[in-house]
Design an enzyme around this catalytic site. Structure first.
Site, mmCIF file in Angstrom:
data_model
loop_
_atom_site.group_PDB
_atom_site.id
_atom_site.type_symbol
_atom_site.label_atom_id
_atom_site.label_comp_id
_atom_site.label_asym_id
_atom_site.label_seq_id
_atom_site.Cartn_x
_atom_site.Cartn_y
_atom_site.Cartn_z
ATOM 1 N N TYR A 169 4.090 -0.945 -0.616
ATOM 2 C CA TYR A 169 5.333 -0.632 0.088
ATOM 3 C C TYR A 169 6.168 0.273 -0.798
ATOM 4 C CZ TYR A 169 9.915 -1.300 2.333
ATOM 5 O OH TYR A 169 11.124 -1.103 2.957
ATOM 6 N N ASP A 264 5.370 3.727 -8.510
ATOM 7 C CA ASP A 264 6.557 3.156 -7.891
ATOM 8 C C ASP A 264 6.793 1.783 -8.526
ATOM 9 O OD1 ASP A 264 8.548 2.056 -6.410
ATOM 10 O OD2 ASP A 264 7.563 2.300 -4.457
ATOM 11 N N LYS A 292 15.911 -2.182 -7.720
ATOM 12 C CA LYS A 292 16.057 -3.635 -7.875
ATOM 13 C C LYS A 292 16.731 -4.042 -9.209
ATOM 14 C CE LYS A 292 12.906 -4.811 -4.261
ATOM 15 N NZ LYS A 292 11.786 -3.961 -3.866
HETATM 16 C C1 LIG Z 1 11.887 -2.794 -2.832
HETATM 17 C C2 LIG Z 1 10.967 -1.655 -3.013
HETATM 18 C C3 LIG Z 1 11.259 -0.364 -2.528
HETATM 19 C C4 LIG Z 1 12.477 -0.091 -1.691
HETATM 20 O O1 LIG Z 1 13.659 -0.311 -2.382
HETATM 21 P P1 LIG Z 1 15.014 -0.543 -1.529
HETATM 22 O O2 LIG Z 1 16.057 -0.694 -2.586
HETATM 23 O O3 LIG Z 1 14.788 -1.763 -0.701
HETATM 24 O O4 LIG Z 1 15.212 0.656 -0.705
HETATM 25 C C5 LIG Z 1 10.385 0.652 -2.812
HETATM 26 N N1 LIG Z 1 9.273 0.443 -3.535
HETATM 27 C C6 LIG Z 1 8.956 -0.771 -4.011
HETATM 28 C C7 LIG Z 1 7.723 -0.936 -4.832
HETATM 29 C C8 LIG Z 1 9.779 -1.861 -3.758
HETATM 30 O O5 LIG Z 1 9.435 -3.062 -4.220
#
Ligand SMILES: *Cc1c(COP(=O)(O)O)cnc(C)c1O
Length: 459
Positions: A169, A264, A292
């Protein structure tokens, strides 16, 4: 309420019969009322889909406050929290150091749309302690960070296509909501409506842990691939730990084809170590995204790369990216406070050891009873999987039917004062303020819940 909590923890299986569906022994009246209202305001009553409890029993609990490893819902019920706002709260809720720094910043005003020293401070803290990025930019969310990283990769390579992995994701931007994980998988959808087919055509989706698939993508789209993007620790669709070899292969094949490798690390960054997965696997990606934890509970994202690649970003270069509230001083203050704690020596060792002790003892319990159940873990992330497989590395290996078991477990844990994210595809997080005593209590609730899950399945 504390009395009923005590009862919950001392409760034997008999006190919580299997048929507690919709009949929790604690009041959820206020949450239910708030939910009825919120449904009239927001789609599904929520402002982010996975909060809606669609894949577990019951309706969302509305949270009133958090402190340390605990949260309290609107009815005053206390829970030991393993959701941690989906990862950011590595120091637990309402940490005094973060709170005080935030209040101090707020006293000078909320936002200026002009540079502040706080941005420099957070940048310095990060760059001094992370050798994998050399120049950075702050955004207001993980989604923005990843979206910008993709644009940067495309601008730098002058190519359009990206490779992403099924089960990873990367936020909700158009090019990345192609067979995305997390909430979408939970709802049994493979992508979102409203994304032009032409966008999706630029994203090649391949399975994780599969070198051949990546090789084929490069063969088929020679000189068209701008980047490979991966969660080096895929943790949004179960915890699909990859092998060192596979991640190294991605590094090699990207370099060979002049494509960029994007890690990511919105979830793994500052979580499995200050330098995240890049350091854990000792792999230098071309671009890294964070989110995060970096904001200490406030909205911050970040992407970073080499001086050269970041030189492509406006106003230095031709790749446009901006944000009214980017580098917001209050959010920066929270990030500075939290990351300062994380940079202290021994922080991750203690947290990771504590997590391992916790997860190993749960695994021992389940194995001793021959339950088809495994706890996968890395750093302070863990995932409960109802499987007997030694490892799960691709999303196809997750049995959707096993989510029924998580559903029961989630209900039983809530009834025992333990809060997990409301989906079996989501991971749990241990924070630095989960005390031994609270982890022991949580373990007992987990043991009891597992007994109920597996007793139920044999009936
Ligand atoms: C949470 C997350 C996102 C998205 O971040 P948001 O602050 O919710 O927009 C993107 N990539 C990864 C790996 C994530 O865990």
């Amino acid at each position: 309420m504390l009395g009923s909590l005590k009862k919950m923890f001392s409760g034997s299986e008999e006190e919580t019969p299997v048929n507690t569906i919709g009949k929790p022994d604690i009041s959820r009246e206020k949450s239910a009322e708030l939910y009825e209202k919120s449904k009239t305001y927001f789609p599904g009553g929520v402002n982010s889909p996975v909060r809606a409890f669609k894949s577990v029993h019951g309706t969302p609990l509305f949270i009133q406050k958090g402190d340390g490893c605990h949260i309290w819902d609107a009815d005053g019920n206390q829970f030991i929290d393993f959701c941690a706002s989906w990862g950011p709260l590595i120091l637990g809720h309402n940490h005094p150091v973060v709170r005080e720094k935030v209040i101090e910043a707020m006293q000078n005003g909320m936002s200026f749309g002009a540079p502040t020293a706080l941005e420099n401070q957070l940048a310095e803290l990060i760059l001094k302690n992370n050798k994998y990025v050399h120049k950075i930019r702050f955004t207001s969310s993980g989604t923005e960070a990843v979206m910008s990283a993709i644009r940067l990769a495309r601008g730098y390579t002058k190519r359009d296509k990206i490779i992403k992995f099924e089960g990873c994701y990367h936020g909700h931007s158009d090019s990345l909501l192609v067979k995305a994980g997390s909430g979408l998988v939970t709802f049994g959808e493979t992508s979102s409506a409203g994304i032009p087919k032409a966008f999706a055509d630029e994203t090649i989706v391949v399975p994780l842990n599969n070198e051949q698939a990546v090789q084929e993508a490069f063969d088929q789209f020679q000189d068209q691939i701008a980047a490979i993007i991966i969660e080096p620790v895929p943790a949004n669709n179960g915890l699909l730990l990859q092998t060192q070899e596979f991640l190294e292969f991605l590094r090699r094949i990207s370099t060979k084809n002049k494509a960029l490798l994007i890690f990511d690390e919105v979830i793994s960054g500052f979580r499995i170590g200050f330098e995240g997965a890049a350091a854990y696997y000792n792999i230098q990606p071309d671009i890294i995204t964070y989110g995060k934890i970096i904001g200490g509970g406030l909205p911050v994202g970040m992407y970073g790369s080499s001086e050269e690649i970041m030189g492509m970003i406006s106003p230095d270069g031709p790749v446009y990216q901006a944000g009214t509230l980017s580098g917001n001083p209050v959010a920066m203050a929270a990030g500075i406070a939290q990351l300062t704690e994380l940079a202290k020596s021994g922080f991750y060792k203690d947290l990771n050891n504590k997590t391992l002790e916790f997860t190993e003892s749960i695994q021992r319990f389940a194995s001793a009873r021959n339950y088809k159940f495994r706890v996968f873990t890395i750093g302070s992330i863990f995932w409960f999987a109802f499987t007997d497989q030694e490892s799960i590395r691709t999303s196809e290996e997750i049995d959707p039917a096993s989510m029924e078991k998580f559903k029961i477990m989630h209900r039983e844990l809530l009834n025992r004062g333990v809060y997990f994210g409301p989906s079996g595809y989501e991971v749990g997080f241990v924070s630095s303020v989960h005390t031994k005593i609270e982890l022991e209590k949580a373990k007992r609730a987990i043991f009891d819940s597992l007994d109920i899950v597996f007793r139920g399945s044999r009936v």
